[in-house]
Design a protein around this motif. Structure first.
Motif, PDB file in Angstrom:
ATOM      1  N   LEU A  51       5.620  29.365  22.256  1.00 29.12           N
ATOM      2  CA  LEU A  51       6.944  29.041  21.716  1.00 29.12           C
ATOM      3  C   LEU A  51       6.907  27.779  20.851  1.00 29.12           C
ATOM      4  O   LEU A  51       7.458  27.757  19.742  1.00 29.12           O
ATOM      5  CB  LEU A  51       7.956  28.872  22.850  1.00 29.12           C
ATOM      6  CG  LEU A  51       8.323  30.141  23.618  1.00 29.12           C
ATOM      7  CD1 LEU A  51       9.187  29.802  24.835  1.00 29.12           C
ATOM      8  CD2 LEU A  51       9.028  31.129  22.709  1.00 29.12           C
ATOM      9  N   ILE A  52       6.260  26.751  21.368  1.00 28.77           N
ATOM     10  CA  ILE A  52       6.183  25.491  20.625  1.00 28.77           C
ATOM     11  C   ILE A  52       5.342  25.676  19.362  1.00 28.77           C
ATOM     12  O   ILE A  52       5.649  25.095  18.309  1.00 28.77           O
ATOM     13  CB  ILE A  52       5.636  24.360  21.519  1.00 28.77           C
ATOM     14  CG1 ILE A  52       6.587  24.091  22.674  1.00 28.77           C
ATOM     15  CG2 ILE A  52       5.371  23.103  20.715  1.00 28.77           C
ATOM     16  CD1 ILE A  52       8.006  23.688  22.268  1.00 28.77           C
ATOM     17  N   THR A  53       4.305  26.501  19.427  1.00 27.96           N
ATOM     18  CA  THR A  53       3.475  26.766  18.245  1.00 27.96           C
ATOM     19  C   THR A  53       4.288  27.419  17.133  1.00 27.96           C
ATOM     20  O   THR A  53       4.162  27.049  15.967  1.00 27.96           O
ATOM     21  CB  THR A  53       2.259  27.645  18.620  1.00 27.96           C
ATOM     22  OG1 THR A  53       1.458  26.928  19.554  1.00 27.96           O
ATOM     23  CG2 THR A  53       1.432  27.986  17.406  1.00 27.96           C
ATOM     24  N   VAL A  54       5.151  28.361  17.489  1.00 25.12           N
ATOM     25  CA  VAL A  54       5.984  29.028  16.478  1.00 25.12           C
ATOM     26  C   VAL A  54       6.922  28.020  15.809  1.00 25.12           C
ATOM     27  O   VAL A  54       6.985  27.930  14.575  1.00 25.12           O
ATOM     28  CB  VAL A  54       6.798  30.188  17.111  1.00 25.12           C
ATOM     29  CG1 VAL A  54       7.868  30.698  16.159  1.00 25.12           C
ATOM     30  CG2 VAL A  54       5.863  31.320  17.508  1.00 25.12           C
ATOM     31  N   VAL A  55       7.623  27.249  16.607  1.00 21.59           N
ATOM     32  CA  VAL A  55       8.577  26.273  16.061  1.00 21.59           C
ATOM     33  C   VAL A  55       7.863  25.201  15.244  1.00 21.59           C
ATOM     34  O   VAL A  55       8.279  24.868  14.126  1.00 21.59           O
ATOM     35  CB  VAL A  55       9.409  25.630  17.201  1.00 21.59           C
ATOM     36  CG1 VAL A  55      10.259  24.483  16.686  1.00 21.59           C
ATOM     37  CG2 VAL A  55      10.282  26.688  17.866  1.00 21.59           C
ATOM     38  N   SER A  56       6.762  24.684  15.783  1.00 27.32           N
ATOM     39  CA  SER A  56       6.061  23.615  15.069  1.00 27.32           C
ATOM     40  C   SER A  56       5.390  24.125  13.799  1.00 27.32           C
ATOM     41  O   SER A  56       5.291  23.396  12.812  1.00 27.32           O
ATOM     42  CB  SER A  56       5.032  22.938  15.979  1.00 27.32           C
ATOM     43  OG  SER A  56       4.005  23.831  16.335  1.00 27.32           O
ATOM     44  N   THR A  57       4.961  25.382  13.792  1.00 27.31           N
ATOM     45  CA  THR A  57       4.359  25.954  12.575  1.00 27.31           C
ATOM     46  C   THR A  57       5.391  26.090  11.469  1.00 27.31           C
ATOM     47  O   THR A  57       5.109  25.779  10.305  1.00 27.31           O
ATOM     48  CB  THR A  57       3.714  27.317  12.884  1.00 27.31           C
ATOM     49  OG1 THR A  57       2.699  27.125  13.855  1.00 27.31           O
ATOM     50  CG2 THR A  57       3.113  27.940  11.638  1.00 27.31           C
ATOM     51  N   LEU A  58       6.577  26.542  11.814  1.00 29.53           N
ATOM     52  CA  LEU A  58       7.640  26.647  10.803  1.00 29.53           C
ATOM     53  C   LEU A  58       7.964  25.269  10.219  1.00 29.53           C
ATOM     54  O   LEU A  58       8.068  25.112   8.996  1.00 29.53           O
ATOM     55  CB  LEU A  58       8.898  27.271  11.416  1.00 29.53           C
ATOM     56  CG  LEU A  58       8.809  28.753  11.763  1.00 29.53           C
ATOM     57  CD1 LEU A  58      10.025  29.178  12.581  1.00 29.53           C
ATOM     58  CD2 LEU A  58       8.662  29.598  10.518  1.00 29.53           C
ATOM     59  N   LEU A  59       8.104  24.291  11.093  1.00 26.44           N
ATOM     60  CA  LEU A  59       8.418  22.933  10.645  1.00 26.44           C
ATOM     61  C   LEU A  59       7.279  22.348   9.812  1.00 26.44           C
ATOM     62  O   LEU A  59       7.502  21.809   8.720  1.00 26.44           O
ATOM     63  CB  LEU A  59       8.716  22.031  11.850  1.00 26.44           C
ATOM     64  CG  LEU A  59       8.962  20.553  11.539  1.00 26.44           C
ATOM     65  CD1 LEU A  59      10.169  20.379  10.618  1.00 26.44           C
ATOM     66  CD2 LEU A  59       9.153  19.774  12.828  1.00 26.44           C
ATOM     67  N   ALA A  89      -4.790  31.156  14.926  1.00 24.51           N
ATOM     68  CA  ALA A  89      -6.166  30.764  15.253  1.00 24.51           C
ATOM     69  C   ALA A  89      -6.178  29.425  15.996  1.00 24.51           C
ATOM     70  O   ALA A  89      -6.922  29.252  16.970  1.00 24.51           O
ATOM     71  CB  ALA A  89      -7.000  30.681  13.980  1.00 24.51           C
ATOM     72  N   ALA A  90      -5.341  28.486  15.565  1.00 21.44           N
ATOM     73  CA  ALA A  90      -5.245  27.193  16.249  1.00 21.44           C
ATOM     74  C   ALA A  90      -4.715  27.372  17.670  1.00 21.44           C
ATOM     75  O   ALA A  90      -5.177  26.709  18.608  1.00 21.44           O
ATOM     76  CB  ALA A  90      -4.354  26.242  15.459  1.00 21.44           C
ATOM     77  N   TYR A  91      -3.770  28.266  17.842  1.00 21.68           N
ATOM     78  CA  TYR A  91      -3.236  28.574  19.166  1.00 21.68           C
ATOM     79  C   TYR A  91      -4.351  29.092  20.075  1.00 21.68           C
ATOM     80  O   TYR A  91      -4.473  28.678  21.237  1.00 21.68           O
ATOM     81  CB  TYR A  91      -2.108  29.606  19.052  1.00 21.68           C
ATOM     82  CG  TYR A  91      -1.641  30.156  20.378  1.00 21.68           C
ATOM     83  CD1 TYR A  91      -0.858  29.391  21.226  1.00 21.68           C
ATOM     84  CD2 TYR A  91      -1.986  31.443  20.771  1.00 21.68           C
ATOM     85  CE1 TYR A  91      -0.431  29.897  22.449  1.00 21.68           C
ATOM     86  CE2 TYR A  91      -1.563  31.949  21.984  1.00 21.68           C
ATOM     87  CZ  TYR A  91      -0.790  31.172  22.816  1.00 21.68           C
ATOM     88  OH  TYR A  91      -0.377  31.672  24.019  1.00 21.68           O
ATOM     89  N   ALA A  92      -5.174  29.987  19.541  1.00 20.20           N
ATOM     90  CA  ALA A  92      -6.291  30.534  20.317  1.00 20.20           C
ATOM     91  C   ALA A  92      -7.269  29.421  20.725  1.00 20.20           C
ATOM     92  O   ALA A  92      -7.745  29.393  21.860  1.00 20.20           O
ATOM     93  CB  ALA A  92      -7.009  31.619  19.521  1.00 20.20           C
ATOM     94  N   VAL A  93      -7.548  28.511  19.800  1.00 22.37           N
ATOM     95  CA  VAL A  93      -8.466  27.402  20.099  1.00 22.37           C
ATOM     96  C   VAL A  93      -7.905  26.525  21.215  1.00 22.37           C
ATOM     97  O   VAL A  93      -8.625  26.168  22.152  1.00 22.37           O
ATOM     98  CB  VAL A  93      -8.753  26.570  18.824  1.00 22.37           C
ATOM     99  CG1 VAL A  93      -9.453  25.263  19.158  1.00 22.37           C
ATOM    100  CG2 VAL A  93      -9.581  27.384  17.842  1.00 22.37           C
ATOM    101  N   THR A  94      -6.619  26.194  21.148  1.00 22.05           N
ATOM    102  CA  THR A  94      -6.034  25.341  22.200  1.00 22.05           C
ATOM    103  C   THR A  94      -5.985  26.077  23.538  1.00 22.05           C
ATOM    104  O   THR A  94      -6.224  25.464  24.583  1.00 22.05           O
ATOM    105  CB  THR A  94      -4.632  24.827  21.815  1.00 22.05           C
ATOM    106  OG1 THR A  94      -3.773  25.937  21.542  1.00 22.05           O
ATOM    107  CG2 THR A  94      -4.686  23.903  20.612  1.00 22.05           C
ATOM    108  N   CYS A  95      -5.691  27.367  23.512  1.00 21.91           N
ATOM    109  CA  CYS A  95      -5.660  28.137  24.769  1.00 21.91           C
ATOM    110  C   CYS A  95      -7.049  28.210  25.402  1.00 21.91           C
ATOM    111  O   CYS A  95      -7.191  28.033  26.613  1.00 21.91           O
ATOM    112  CB  CYS A  95      -5.119  29.547  24.527  1.00 21.91           C
ATOM    113  SG  CYS A  95      -3.330  29.619  24.339  1.00 21.91           S
TER     114      CYS A  95
END
Length: 174
Positions: A51-59, A89-95
């Motif tokens: 959720l935070i990745t989606v919001v922060s990516t848009l911003l 891809a960044a989300y996958a790396v952090t996960c």
């Protein structure tokens, strides 16, 4: 009246763009890390991160379009979609980083989680900078490039000769 080209800002040099990327993206990233930690106390960590990745990516995409890469205007839907790919891809790396941490340490503290998360985010961020600069916002840089001194097509006029060229003349042309 100004044209679309003159309204766009010139693309910043790589170092300037990277500095802006770190400030804009890093600021959003650090804020996001705290938001993920807070939200993860209510919902599963992977969902909070998504959720935070989606919001922060848009911003961040908006900030990068307007300031980092010199577009001087809002990001297009295409740029948002392309940026979302690099964010996935960044989300996958952090996960993966957090999964590895939890496999190695039974109960990591919040400080260790932040260090691992921010380190993985920084690594992914460098890769995202390259993708955003070279792929996502490259069209804006090409359009914003100055056209002074640009090559113009040359129109040649061929005058007919008195006699056709012989084999010796054609040999020099080849």
């Amino acid at each position: 009246m100004e044209t679309g080209q003159s309204q766009e800002q010139a693309a910043p040099a790589a170092f300037t763009a990277f500095t802006r990327f770190v400030l804009c993206g890093g600021g959003v990233g650090i804020t996001s890390s705290f938001a993920v930690a807070a939200l993860a106390s209510w919902i599963p960590w992977a969902l909070a991160n998504a959720l935070i990745t989606v919001v922060s990516t848009l911003l961040a995409t908006e900030l990068h379009a307007r300031f980092t890469f010199g577009a001087g205007r809002r990001a297009t839907w295409r740029q948002h979609a392309q940026s979302a790919g690099s964010a996935a891809a960044a989300y996958a790396v952090t996960c993966v980083a957090m999964l590895v941490l939890h496999q190695m340490v039974a109960a990591p503290g919040a400080a260790l989680e932040q260090v691992v998360y921010l380190s993985a985010s920084a690594l992914a961020g460098v890769a995202r900078f390259a993708v955003l600069r070279l792929v996502v916002f490259t069209r804006n840089r090409a359009q914003a490039a100055p056209t002074v001194g640009a090559a113009r097509p040359v129109h040649a006029t061929v005058a007919p000769t008195a006699s056709p060229a012989g084999p010796a003349v054609l040999g020099y042309a080849a």
